[in-house]
Design a protein around this motif. Structure first.
Motif, PDB file in Angstrom:
ATOM      1  N   GLY A   1      24.362  32.966  -4.024  1.00 44.24           N
ATOM      2  CA  GLY A   1      23.921  31.858  -5.197  1.00 44.24           C
ATOM      3  C   GLY A   1      24.107  32.320  -6.685  1.00 44.24           C
ATOM      4  N   LEU A   2      23.863  33.688  -7.016  1.00 45.67           N
ATOM      5  CA  LEU A   2      23.811  34.185  -8.226  1.00 45.67           C
ATOM      6  C   LEU A   2      25.242  34.579  -8.699  1.00 45.67           C
ATOM      7  CD1 LEU A   2      20.699  36.275  -8.078  1.00 45.67           C
ATOM      8  CD2 LEU A   2      20.895  33.859  -9.291  1.00 45.67           C
ATOM      9  N   VAL A   3      26.028  35.198  -8.017  1.00 44.48           N
ATOM     10  CA  VAL A   3      27.251  35.699  -8.175  1.00 44.48           C
ATOM     11  C   VAL A   3      28.305  34.499  -8.661  1.00 44.48           C
ATOM     12  CG1 VAL A   3      29.311  37.164  -7.830  1.00 44.48           C
ATOM     13  CG2 VAL A   3      26.886  37.773  -7.203  1.00 44.48           C
ATOM     14  N   ASN A   4      28.477  33.755  -7.678  1.00 46.92           N
ATOM     15  CA  ASN A   4      29.638  32.479  -8.038  1.00 46.92           C
ATOM     16  C   ASN A   4      29.276  31.270  -7.183  1.00 46.92           C
ATOM     17  OD1 ASN A   4      31.790  31.175  -8.193  1.00 46.92           O
ATOM     18  ND2 ASN A   4      33.467  32.924  -7.957  1.00 46.92           N
ATOM     19  N   PRO A   5      28.433  30.479  -7.437  1.00 50.85           N
ATOM     20  CA  PRO A   5      27.982  29.406  -6.749  1.00 50.85           C
ATOM     21  C   PRO A   5      29.082  28.404  -6.526  1.00 50.85           C
ATOM     22  CG  PRO A   5      27.126  29.342  -8.909  1.00 50.85           C
ATOM     23  CD  PRO A   5      27.616  30.691  -8.692  1.00 50.85           C
ATOM     24  N   ARG A   6      30.071  28.314  -7.826  1.00 50.12           N
ATOM     25  CA  ARG A   6      31.083  27.401  -7.544  1.00 50.12           C
ATOM     26  C   ARG A   6      32.053  27.694  -6.357  1.00 50.12           C
ATOM     27  NH1 ARG A   6      32.039  27.173 -12.314  1.00 50.12           N
ATOM     28  NH2 ARG A   6      31.406  24.846 -12.874  1.00 50.12           N
ATOM     29  N   THR A   7      32.351  28.971  -6.294  1.00 51.47           N
ATOM     30  CA  THR A   7      33.073  29.469  -5.148  1.00 51.47           C
ATOM     31  C   THR A   7      32.477  29.022  -3.756  1.00 51.47           C
ATOM     32  OG1 THR A   7      34.237  31.049  -6.482  1.00 51.47           O
ATOM     33  CG2 THR A   7      34.437  31.035  -3.899  1.00 51.47           C
ATOM     34  N   LEU A   8      31.180  29.354  -3.739  1.00 48.18           N
ATOM     35  CA  LEU A   8      30.350  29.086  -2.605  1.00 48.18           C
ATOM     36  C   LEU A   8      30.502  27.535  -2.169  1.00 48.18           C
ATOM     37  CD1 LEU A   8      28.519  29.838  -0.200  1.00 48.18           C
ATOM     38  CD2 LEU A   8      26.473  29.835  -1.887  1.00 48.18           C
ATOM     39  N   TRP A   9      30.337  26.654  -3.232  1.00 44.07           N
ATOM     40  CA  TRP A   9      30.294  25.058  -3.082  1.00 44.07           C
ATOM     41  C   TRP A   9      31.738  24.672  -2.351  1.00 44.07           C
ATOM     42  CZ3 TRP A   9      33.126  20.998  -4.672  1.00 44.07           C
ATOM     43  CH2 TRP A   9      32.911  19.613  -4.444  1.00 44.07           C
ATOM     44  N   ARG A  10      32.673  25.163  -2.855  1.00 45.23           N
ATOM     45  CA  ARG A  10      34.161  24.795  -2.487  1.00 45.23           C
ATOM     46  C   ARG A  10      34.291  25.497  -1.081  1.00 45.23           C
ATOM     47  NH1 ARG A  10      37.359  26.566  -7.978  1.00 45.23           N
ATOM     48  NH2 ARG A  10      36.664  24.764  -9.308  1.00 45.23           N
ATOM     49  N   VAL A  11      33.765  26.621  -0.741  1.00 42.42           N
ATOM     50  CA  VAL A  11      34.024  27.070   0.668  1.00 42.42           C
ATOM     51  C   VAL A  11      33.368  26.120   1.806  1.00 42.42           C
ATOM     52  CG1 VAL A  11      33.926  28.930   2.230  1.00 42.42           C
ATOM     53  CG2 VAL A  11      34.842  29.245  -0.158  1.00 42.42           C
ATOM     54  N   THR A  12      32.169  25.983   1.447  1.00 39.60           N
ATOM     55  CA  THR A  12      31.343  25.335   2.369  1.00 39.60           C
ATOM     56  C   THR A  12      30.865  23.775   2.230  1.00 39.60           C
ATOM     57  OG1 THR A  12      29.152  25.719   0.876  1.00 39.60           O
ATOM     58  CG2 THR A  12      29.919  27.337   2.247  1.00 39.60           C
ATOM     59  N   THR A  13      31.341  23.239   1.053  1.00 38.56           N
ATOM     60  CA  THR A  13      31.030  21.775   1.067  1.00 38.56           C
ATOM     61  C   THR A  13      32.063  20.782   0.614  1.00 38.56           C
ATOM     62  OG1 THR A  13      28.582  22.579   0.309  1.00 38.56           O
ATOM     63  CG2 THR A  13      29.271  20.000   0.104  1.00 38.56           C
ATOM     64  N   ALA A  14      33.002  21.616  -0.298  1.00 39.49           N
ATOM     65  CA  ALA A  14      33.997  20.706  -0.979  1.00 39.49           C
ATOM     66  C   ALA A  14      34.955  19.921   0.100  1.00 39.49           C
ATOM     67  CB  ALA A  14      35.044  21.429  -1.639  1.00 39.49           C
ATOM     68  N   TRP A  15      35.159  20.553   1.526  1.00 41.36           N
ATOM     69  CA  TRP A  15      36.116  20.215   2.412  1.00 41.36           C
ATOM     70  C   TRP A  15      35.493  18.647   2.917  1.00 41.36           C
ATOM     71  CZ3 TRP A  15      33.899  18.932   7.071  1.00 41.36           C
ATOM     72  CH2 TRP A  15      32.640  19.537   7.566  1.00 41.36           C
ATOM     73  N   GLN A  16      34.185  18.146   2.617  1.00 35.82           N
ATOM     74  CA  GLN A  16      33.652  17.105   3.051  1.00 35.82           C
ATOM     75  C   GLN A  16      34.145  15.825   2.427  1.00 35.82           C
ATOM     76  OE1 GLN A  16      29.428  17.211   3.751  1.00 35.82           O
ATOM     77  NE2 GLN A  16      29.460  19.633   4.002  1.00 35.82           N
ATOM     78  N   TYR A  17      34.783  16.231   1.031  1.00 30.16           N
ATOM     79  CA  TYR A  17      35.054  14.799   0.267  1.00 30.16           C
ATOM     80  C   TYR A  17      36.691  14.689   0.126  1.00 30.16           C
ATOM     81  CZ  TYR A  17      30.112  15.489  -1.213  1.00 30.16           C
ATOM     82  OH  TYR A  17      28.883  15.814  -0.909  1.00 30.16           O
ATOM     83  N   ARG A  18      37.177  13.649   0.049  1.00 28.87           N
ATOM     84  CA  ARG A  18      38.437  13.095  -0.193  1.00 28.87           C
ATOM     85  C   ARG A  18      38.961  13.584  -1.629  1.00 28.87           C
ATOM     86  NH1 ARG A  18      40.406   7.354   1.329  1.00 28.87           N
ATOM     87  NH2 ARG A  18      39.616   8.097   3.333  1.00 28.87           N
ATOM     88  N   ASN A  19      38.063  13.442  -2.491  1.00 24.00           N
ATOM     89  CA  ASN A  19      38.438  14.057  -3.729  1.00 24.00           C
ATOM     90  C   ASN A  19      37.287  14.969  -4.388  1.00 24.00           C
ATOM     91  OD1 ASN A  19      39.316  14.277  -6.429  1.00 24.00           O
ATOM     92  ND2 ASN A  19      38.971  12.255  -7.114  1.00 24.00           N
ATOM     93  N   PRO A  20      37.472  16.365  -3.964  1.00 20.55           N
ATOM     94  CA  PRO A  20      36.332  17.289  -4.033  1.00 20.55           C
ATOM     95  C   PRO A  20      36.144  17.546  -5.882  1.00 20.55           C
ATOM     96  CG  PRO A  20      37.810  18.265  -2.712  1.00 20.55           C
ATOM     97  CD  PRO A  20      38.487  16.971  -3.119  1.00 20.55           C
ATOM     98  N   GLU A  21      37.117  17.265  -6.705  1.00 25.62           N
ATOM     99  CA  GLU A  21      36.748  17.403  -8.068  1.00 25.62           C
ATOM    100  C   GLU A  21      35.868  16.336  -8.485  1.00 25.62           C
ATOM    101  OE1 GLU A  21      39.632  17.445  -6.685  1.00 25.62           O
ATOM    102  OE2 GLU A  21      40.506  19.581  -7.056  1.00 25.62           O
ATOM    103  N   ALA A  22      35.987  15.213  -8.020  1.00 24.43           N
ATOM    104  CA  ALA A  22      35.048  14.166  -8.602  1.00 24.43           C
ATOM    105  C   ALA A  22      33.517  14.361  -7.995  1.00 24.43           C
ATOM    106  CB  ALA A  22      35.510  12.796  -8.340  1.00 24.43           C
ATOM    107  N   ASN A  23      33.592  15.125  -6.945  1.00 25.13           N
ATOM    108  CA  ASN A  23      32.057  15.227  -6.417  1.00 25.13           C
ATOM    109  C   ASN A  23      31.432  16.616  -6.590  1.00 25.13           C
ATOM    110  OD1 ASN A  23      31.634  12.591  -4.748  1.00 25.13           O
ATOM    111  ND2 ASN A  23      33.698  13.366  -4.457  1.00 25.13           N
TER     112      ASN A  23
END
Length: 377
Positions: free
Chosen positions: A16-38
């Protein structure tokens, strides 16, 4: 538990503190067709960092608290004295004596050793205990016994771990099973033998028993017929009047008619009764028309028996039946016993024996009904 909490705090901190953006891309981005927009905004990432920081602190504080509790627990157990069972010096010595004298169970399983008790066996297993000699202040007890034809005395000692004296005597062959017998030249000559056993404390009023079995009768000499009182004289306690007279003399001393154990010969008797206001019993002796005692016995470990519950009018018939129906042609010894350790409770045992060590006994109910005969075999 502590290790798990530490790992959780590290995981919250790193993710959560070091790199939350990388964590979101690894765990959540795959759920969206257009990750950048979400992708979450910078404000959302900031809130996530704050939540991760709080979660890491909570896990770390909880881990430290658990660690402190464990340290206090170990410190308390380290300073708390161990709970040990306390034993008297006599009890410790009795336990040590038992450890130094193990029973030959391995030989008994092979059929080449056996424990001696009061009841004679048959053929090649006729060895048995006959009686004992020992005074109240004696530090030894002498066991009178007879061996089987093909056996020798393997071991003998007095077990003092109980409120009574348990005599452990074992005979053994030279390797052959008892059932095989032995040659005539190797057989023991039938005779009475004695073995003196050393006690840790004076005998006192403790009952003497054969390996947790029945009470061993006391004898003043190797021949049972020489025991004082074995011959019927003018006074005979083995009658209704004799027993009631004994009860009348005993009642003021014990405060009633309830006893622990009793053995009555024609002219003498031994009685164990509860000591008033305690959990111990006392031993009384009756001889020459008078009761002596009491002598301190042992802690009470059985129920009391009420002598008033017995039909003493049936006693003469019980004695006569024992004399004629137990296979002892000419009895020279007879006595009755109330034994609290007998398998059947509240019974009267009537014994007879002769000068040739033949013996038998019968079991009767308090009402005088014969329950079972154990004749000479």
């Amino acid at each position: 538990m502590i290790v798990f909490l530490v790992i959780c705090s590290i995981a919250f901190f790193v993710s959560g503190l070091v790199n939350p953006r990388t964590l979101w891309r690894v765990t959540t981005a795959w759920q969206y067709r257009n990750p950048e927009a979400n992708e979450p905004s910078d404000f959302a990432y900031g809130m996530g960092r704050g939540a991760s920081f709080v979660g890491a602190i909570i896990c770390l504080l909880f881990a430290l608290n658990q660690c402190s509790l464990e340290q206090q627990k170990h410190a308390r157990y380290a300073t708390q004295p161990a709970q040990v069972e306390t034993r008297t010096e006599a009890e410790v010595e009795a336990l040590r004596k038992a450890e130094e004298n193990p029973e030959p169970y391995d030989l008994m399983k092979k059929g080449v050793a056996r424990a001696l008790d009061l009841k004679p066996g048959t053929s090649y297993t006729s060895g048995h205990i006959i009686g004992y000699r020992g005074g109240l202040a004696s530090s030894t007890v002498t066991i009178v016994y007879e061996l089987s034809p093909c056996a020798h005395l393997h071991s003998a000692w007095a077990d003092e771990r109980y409120s009574y004296l348990s005599i452990r005597m074992f005979e053994a062959t030279d390797g052959e099973k008892f059932t095989k017998g032995c040659s005539k030249k190797d057989r023991n000559r039938p005779k009475l033998r004695t073995k003196e056993l050393t006690l840790l404390q004076p005998l006192g009023g403790r009952p003497v028993r054969a390996f947790h079995g029945p009470t061993i009768p006391e004898t003043k000499s190797p021949r049972a017929s020489e025991e004082p009182g074995e011959r019927l004289t003018q006074e005979n306690l083995l009658t209704p009047a004799g027993m009631r007279g004994l009860m009348a003399k005993l009642k003021p001393l014990i405060g009633g008619t309830k006893i622990v154990e009793m053995t009555v010969h024609p002219t003498y008797a031994s009685i164990r009764a509860l000591k008033k206001g305690s959990g111990w019993d006392e031993v009384y002796d009756y001889r020459n028309g008078a009761i002596s005692g009491p002598k301190t016995g042992a802690p009470l470990d059985t129920e009391l028996v009420d002598l008033a519950d017995f039909n003493w009018d049936a006693l003469p018939n019980l004695v006569k039946t024992a004399e004629t129906e137990l296979g002892v042609p000419k009895p020279t010894s007879r006595y009755v016993s109330i034994d609290p350790y007998f398998p059947l409770e509240q019974v009267l045992l009537v014994y007879v024996s002769d000068d040739h060590k033949r013996s038998g006994y019968l079991v009767a109910s308090p009402q005088g009904e014969i329950l079972k005969l154990y004749p000479e075999r």
